[in-house]
Design an enzyme around this catalytic site. Structure first.
Site, PDB file in Angstrom:
ATOM      1  N   PRO A  44       0.901  -1.381   0.074  1.00  0.00           N
ATOM      2  CG  PRO A  44      -1.287  -1.511   1.470  1.00  0.00           C
ATOM      3  CD  PRO A  44       0.305  -2.295   1.097  1.00  0.00           C
ATOM      4  CB  CYS A  45       1.397   3.694  -2.771  1.00  0.00           C
ATOM      5  SG  CYS A  45      -0.230   4.128  -3.528  1.00  0.00           S
ATOM      6  CB  THR A  46      -1.844   5.803   1.913  1.00  0.00           C
ATOM      7  OG1 THR A  46      -2.607   4.891   1.122  1.00  0.00           O
ATOM      8  CG2 THR A  46      -2.327   6.821   2.599  1.00  0.00           C
ATOM      9  CG  PHE A  50       5.801   5.205   0.661  1.00  0.00           C
ATOM     10  CD1 PHE A  50       6.521   5.790   1.637  1.00  0.00           C
ATOM     11  CD2 PHE A  50       5.317   3.837   0.436  1.00  0.00           C
ATOM     12  CE1 PHE A  50       6.940   4.588   2.451  1.00  0.00           C
ATOM     13  CE2 PHE A  50       5.483   3.119   1.368  1.00  0.00           C
ATOM     14  CZ  PHE A  50       6.484   3.364   2.550  1.00  0.00           C
ATOM     15  CB  SER A  51       0.731   8.354  -2.398  1.00  0.00           C
ATOM     16  OG  SER A  51      -0.170   8.867  -1.230  1.00  0.00           O
TER      17      SER A  51
END
Length: 390
Positions: free
Chosen positions: A95-97, A99-100
């Site tokens: 899950p990229c949240t 780092f987004s």
């Protein structure tokens, strides 16, 4: 084991990278059913709806729903009928949240203190214990920012300690023919110690950072080209209503809320650079789309460049439809998504574009010796089970 090369898929979502895995023998930007020597043996995710989508498209894949931190590697291997050293690849995008850009304003996410950031360690754990021939990890480019350097360095060090030679690069999807200006970082490593070489770009055009065009390459794929031939079938919830409905409808294609500042031709409603770029953003049909978001707010674009009429006959902007978003993400038209619209939006907006994933998978399979440059399976590599652990 059979002749198919098994893959373990982590953080699978709806199966964007999985779709790339199972179509990597097809030529780039072509969906001709050529298939792939690879098969996803087992896939995991914490959202059952996403796994329902994956199962609808890949019924042969075993799925495990739950927090990867609670799923032992041995359970993954057993579900796929594998033992350590059997998998050809481990793939996944944690899950990229954390780092987004969408999560960047939250302080704990800026500092990678978000609990999801530790899922990178779980990816390393599965690679270390399942001993695949190679791995592919993808994420948002924010993972490479200085604010996350400690986490990224830990990831690379962990993969090296596991016996791999990781290389990474941020790729722009549009430079490989995807009709979207979406950037993803890929980390790829091989167990034999050889370095992976990323594929050369094939397309060129103007992006948000680069105005220099390489005319020896193919022009970027525009939205107009990508969406050509789709039927005009309205969807529930596509009309943009609410506080900024009129303003959104008045924004020209390729413009955003800045149209309604004192520097442009719309109403003087906003201060210059007072909102996010995607606020009231209208897509330009002659360029690739900006990044599709998994959980956009009610006035967050990109919206379709053509307006529609609402029930009262008023002109309104509209959101992209599911069939259009699939084209923008280069999912096959026949790919099935399950769940309500909000869940489908998240499933489509989260993964790597299929064709971007495919060029990376294809390059890796060529370098490992499983495919030739035409995408043909090399028979001498069919005996994957004979490979020895290093």
């Amino acid at each position: 084991m059979n002749h198919e090369l098994p893959v373990i898929s982590l953080f699978s979502g709806a199966g964007g990278l999985d779709c790339a895995i199972e179509s990597c023998a097809e030529p780039p930007l072509v969906q001709d059913g050529s298939g792939s020597p690879l098969r996803v043996a087992v896939a995991t995710d914490y959202e059952q709806t996403a796994l329902d989508t994956l199962s609808a498209n890949f019924p042969h894949t075993k799925t495990l729903c739950g927090d990867i931190q609670t799923i032992p590697t041995a359970e993954l291997l057993e579900a796929g009928g594998l033992k350590p050293g059997d998998p050809t690849l481990v793939i996944g995008g944690p899950p990229c949240t954390p780092f987004s850009k969408s999560g960047f304003w939250i302080e704990e996410k800026r500092n990678s203190a978000d609990p999801n950031a530790s899922l990178l360690d779980e990816y390393v754990r599965v690679v270390r214990e399942s001993k695949p021939e190679a791995f592919i990890l993808e994420n948002v480019q924010g993972l490479t920012y200085k604010t996350h350097q400690a986490q990224f360095d830990r990831l690379i060090a962990g993969l090296k300690d596991a016996g791999y030679n990781p290389t990474f690069r941020v790729l722009l999807a549009a430079e490989y023919g995807v009709p979207q200006l979406r950037r993803r970082v890929f980390v790829v490593g091989r167990r034999d110690g050889k370095a992976f070489h990323f594929p050369e770009t094939t397309h060129s055009g103007e992006s948000e950072r680069d105005r220099v065009i390489d005319h020896t390459k193919i022009p970027f794929t525009s939205l107009r080209e990508a969406l050509a031939g789709l039927p005009d079938v309205p969807e529930a919830g596509e009309v943009v209503e609410g506080t900024y409905a009129e303003l959104a409808a008045e924004v020209p294609p390729g413009q955003n809320y800045l149209w309604h500042t004192d520097r442009y031709g719309g109403r003087n409603e906003f201060k210059w650079r007072s909102r996010y770029w995607t606020f009231l953003l209208k897509a330009d049909p002659d360029r690739p789309s900006t990044t599709l978001q998994a959980q956009p707010g009610p006035w967050v674009g990109p919206f379709h460049w053509e307006n529609v009429k609402n029930a009262n006959g008023e002109e309104r902007a509209r959101r992209f439809r599911v069939a259009e978003m699939k084209r923008i993400m280069t999912f096959p038209d026949e790919f099935v998504f399950t769940g309500v619209k909000r869940e489908v939006q998240r499933q489509i907006g989260n993964p790597v574009p299929v064709e971007l994933g495919k060029v990376v998978v294809r390059a890796l399979m060529e370098q490992l010796g499983y495919l030739d440059s035409r995408g043909t399976t090399i028979p001498s590599q069919a005996g994957h089970e004979q490979l020895e652990l290093i």
